[in-house]
Design a protein around this motif. Structure first.
Motif, PDB file in Angstrom:
ATOM      1  N   TRP A   1       0.830  -1.202   0.000  1.00  0.00           N
ATOM      2  CA  TRP A   1       0.000   0.000   0.000  1.00  0.00           C
ATOM      3  C   TRP A   1       0.865   1.253   0.000  1.00  0.00           C
ATOM      4  CZ3 TRP A   1      -0.801   4.212   3.238  1.00  0.00           C
ATOM      5  CH2 TRP A   1      -1.915   5.005   2.913  1.00  0.00           C
TER       6      TRP A   1
ATOM      7  N   PRO B   1      -6.079  -0.004   2.716  1.00  0.00           N
ATOM      8  CA  PRO B   1      -4.749   0.252   3.282  1.00  0.00           C
ATOM      9  C   PRO B   1      -4.175  -0.936   4.042  1.00  0.00           C
ATOM     10  CG  PRO B   1      -6.424   1.371   4.572  1.00  0.00           C
ATOM     11  CD  PRO B   1      -7.130   0.770   3.396  1.00  0.00           C
ATOM     12  N   PHE B   2      -3.786  -1.948   3.303  1.00  0.00           N
ATOM     13  CA  PHE B   2      -3.090  -3.128   3.796  1.00  0.00           C
ATOM     14  C   PHE B   2      -1.977  -3.465   2.813  1.00  0.00           C
ATOM     15  CE2 PHE B   2      -7.086  -3.836   6.004  1.00  0.00           C
ATOM     16  CZ  PHE B   2      -6.736  -4.513   7.162  1.00  0.00           C
TER      17      PHE B   2
ATOM     18  N   ARG C   1      -0.712  -4.284   8.319  1.00  0.00           N
ATOM     19  CA  ARG C   1      -0.808  -2.821   8.415  1.00  0.00           C
ATOM     20  C   ARG C   1       0.409  -2.302   9.180  1.00  0.00           C
ATOM     21  NH1 ARG C   1      -5.221   0.370   8.045  1.00  0.00           N
ATOM     22  NH2 ARG C   1      -4.669   1.386  10.016  1.00  0.00           N
TER      23      ARG C   1
ATOM     24  N   PHE D   1      -0.551   3.939   8.303  1.00  0.00           N
ATOM     25  CA  PHE D   1      -1.676   3.563   7.456  1.00  0.00           C
ATOM     26  C   PHE D   1      -2.942   4.236   7.976  1.00  0.00           C
ATOM     27  CE2 PHE D   1      -0.350  -0.650   5.275  1.00  0.00           C
ATOM     28  CZ  PHE D   1       0.887  -0.111   4.963  1.00  0.00           C
TER      29      PHE D   1
END
Length: 628
Positions: free
Chosen positions: A86, A94-95, A118, A122
């Motif tokens: 990401w 958002p990973f 993550r 993030f």
């Protein structure tokens, strides 16, 4: 120019887009592609996330990877990785995502799994759903199977598209199907949902090929699924589609979404699951073989062949054991009794019962034997709470101390005792405390809205469409009145406390009555009404004692609660909750009494409750000589 990766072992061949990571084709037993080759290339076998910014509605992108790497390749196995990192300048969930595929020598299938991560920085996000989707060839796969009894020939997507959409898009009445046997039936993917603990095998068979071919999603462990063993989710459905569900809010609501704050760190492995293909002469032969294969896969869990360091091998996992007993001082038997067939599990730390809303961490569950003994094996290291619930008793148990699992560690809790909620002896009870509404009256479906699979299946008749409207048909003028000692809850207590339809899209609240007799009353003491709910959907339970006018305010009200949508989605339960309602003896009288239960929200047909169990308890100072 599009590149491809091909994994093959002489039995199956899997073609994967490089670097996108979605599956273009699966070849087996002379079939060039068991997936629907007419679909777009990213719409055959893929991973998708439903994600959104906190408080906003979700998007459902197919996850496309950007990098490819061979993790391992030798004469016995190949493992390949498709990743996407990401970036704040990019789009998407958002990973950091790593999709892995494993093909082993001699296997009639392959293993996909997903690693999500993550990092600091993030953004905040909510995840509604994570799953793997397979869209099979429409010309071949017509027979679907998800349990020993829930199997059938299925309609086609064309049948759905030409049918009549009902109260929501997923439910369609088939009015012009290609095959006459489906004419007038209802098709709805939620009619094929199942609890996590039983969602082990689902898939399809090509009944017209010689030999017949089966495509199966086999799940060897539930540790990576959200919300514990009772969570219900989708399996296979008309398409033909086969799903491996890891996270969803089905039958639970958005309160179980994975909610991440900005910068919150996280890592988890979903899977591996086994995608199994087999061939044979009969549907039963293929199904039985798939069930046996799943059993073998479960015995091999955790697998020793995934190469990701994030997948924890067996020698690095831990064990918890012990004995669970139940102490209810108002049962005739003296002292604690063994908790037979109770659910005992580990989940992230939280309040009692929080496991059923927990979606981020791993969960590990087992059932006790007749002596209350339990062993939970193969636990990923970390900090957990130990939770339990016992069929036949209300409420949730939580062990007081945090359980810390270390690599290879073993912990014996010896004997632990659950004291279920109880303020006094039982005066009367309705139902069975098992977190289901299955023991109550479930009507036959309207002949206009029948799924023939469940026509003669008493255990699954609640899965029929439109039962929320049958209440008003069975109680056209007055709401339900249940007299303790005279009525039978299996015949006279409707399984769902729903609204009443009075016209086109017009609904009114419904008020049920429980009538009971008390031989005497202690006016200066407090009684307790225990109300265990098996489901609640945008409903407000208002309660009055001996007040036929239902004066405002009610003696008790929940306010609007619940979002599990189990009524609309043909469940017999959603999320469990327990209400302990105190009532002064001054509100009760010697002789006949009436409790009024009103579901006051009435804007749709789907608002309402399913009751699990209701019990009236006398004041605690009375002699504990009543049965539970």
């Amino acid at each position: 120019m599009e590149f491809q990766v091909v994994l093959q072992n002489g039995i199956v061949s899997i073609t994967i887009a490089k670097p996108g990571g979605y599956i273009l084709g699966i070849s087996y037993n002379g079939i060039d592609n068991v997936l629907e080759a007419r679909n777009d290339k990213d719409d055959r076998g893929y991973v998708d996330f439903v994600s959104n910014e906190p408080g906003k509605s979700g998007a459902e992108p197919k996850i496309e990877m950007t990098d490819f790497k061979v993790i391992s390749e030798d004469q016995n196995m190949a493992e390949v990785s498709f990743t996407r990192t990401w970036s704040s300048s990019g789009r998407g969930v958002p990973f950091n995502i790593d999709i892995r595929y494993i093909l082993r020598r001699g296997d009639s299938g392959f293993y996909p799994y997903i690693i999500v991560e993550r990092l600091d920085g993030f953004p905040a996000v909510e995840i509604d759903q994570i799953r793997i989707v397979f869209k099979l060839a429409t010309h071949g796969f017509h027979y679907m199977a998800i349990t020993n009894t829930r199997q059938r020939l299925m309609p086609s997507m064309r049948d759905r598209e030409s049918g009549q959409t009902l109260d929501y898009p997923e439910a369609v009445r088939l009015t012009r199907p290609l095959e006459r046997e489906f004419d007038g039936e209802v098709d709805d993917k939620y009619q094929y949902s199942i609890e996590n603990e039983d969602n082990k095998v689902n898939g399809w068979i090509s009944p017209d090929s010689a030999p017949r071919v089966g495509f199966w999603v086999l799940t060897p462990s539930n540790e990576f699924r959200n919300c514990g063993p009772l969570k219900q989710d989708l399996t296979s459905h008309t398409g033909p589609f086969a799903l491996s569900m890891f996270v969803s809010n089905h039958y639970a609501g958005k309160e179980v979404n994975m909610k991440f704050e900005k910068g919150e760190l996280y890592k988890k492995v979903f899977g591996p699951v086994f995608i199994y293909l087999n061939s044979g002469s009969t549907n039963q032969q293929l199904w039985s073989d798939a069930v046996q294969k799943q059993s073998n896969e479960a015995k091999s869990w955790p697998y020793n062949f995934p190469r990701s360091i994030n997948f924890i091998q067996a020698n690095k996992r831990g064990t918890v054991s012990g004995r669970l007993q139940v102490q209810d001082r108002f049962i005739k038997e003296q002292g604690p009794q063994n908790a037979n067939n109770a659910y005992v599990g580990l989940a992230l730390p939280g309040d009692p019962g929080s496991w059923q809303k927990e979606s981020k961490g791993y969960q590990f569950w087992t059932r006790t034997d007749k002596n209350g003994n339990f062993v939970i094996n193969n636990i990923v290291p970390g900090n957990y709470n130990l939770y339990a619930w016992v069929p036949g008793f209300i409420g949730d148990y939580k062990y007081n101390n945090t359980i810390t699992i270390t690599p290879g560690g073993s912990m014996n809790l010896k004997t632990i005792v659950y004291n279920p909620p109880r303020n006094g002896p039982t005066l009367w009870e309705i139902g069975i405390p098992d977190r289901l509404a299955a023991e109550f009256f479930v009507p036959d479906a309207s002949p206009k809205f029948t799924n023939n699979l469940y026509r003669n299946d008493k255990a699954n008749k609640f899965r029929q469409y439109g039962l929320w409207e049958r209440y008003a048909e069975l109680h056209p003028n007055n709401d339900l009145v249940f007299t303790v000692g005279a009525n039978d809850y299996s015949k006279d207590w409707y399984f769902a406390h729903v609204t009443r339809k009075t016209g086109m899209k017009r609904y009114v609240p419904t008020t049920w009555q429980i009538v009971f007799e008390l031989p005497n009353v202690i006016s200066g003491r407090m009684y307790t009404l225990q109300v265990a709910l098996a489901s609640s959907t945008e409903a407000d339970l208002q309660v009055w004692f001996n007040d036929p006018k239902n004066a405002d305010p009610p003696h008790f009200a929940t306010g609007q609660i619940g979002d599990d949508n189990a009524i609309a989605r043909h469940g017999i339960h959603g999320l469990y909750s327990l209400l302990s309602i105190s009532v002064s003896g001054k509100r009760l009288v010697k002789g006949n009494n009436t409790i009024y239960l009103k579901q006051s929200k009435a804007t749709t047909p789907f608002e309402g409750f399913m009751y699990d169990y209701i019990r009236l308890e006398a004041p605690p100072l009375l002699s504990p000589s009543f049965d539970h």
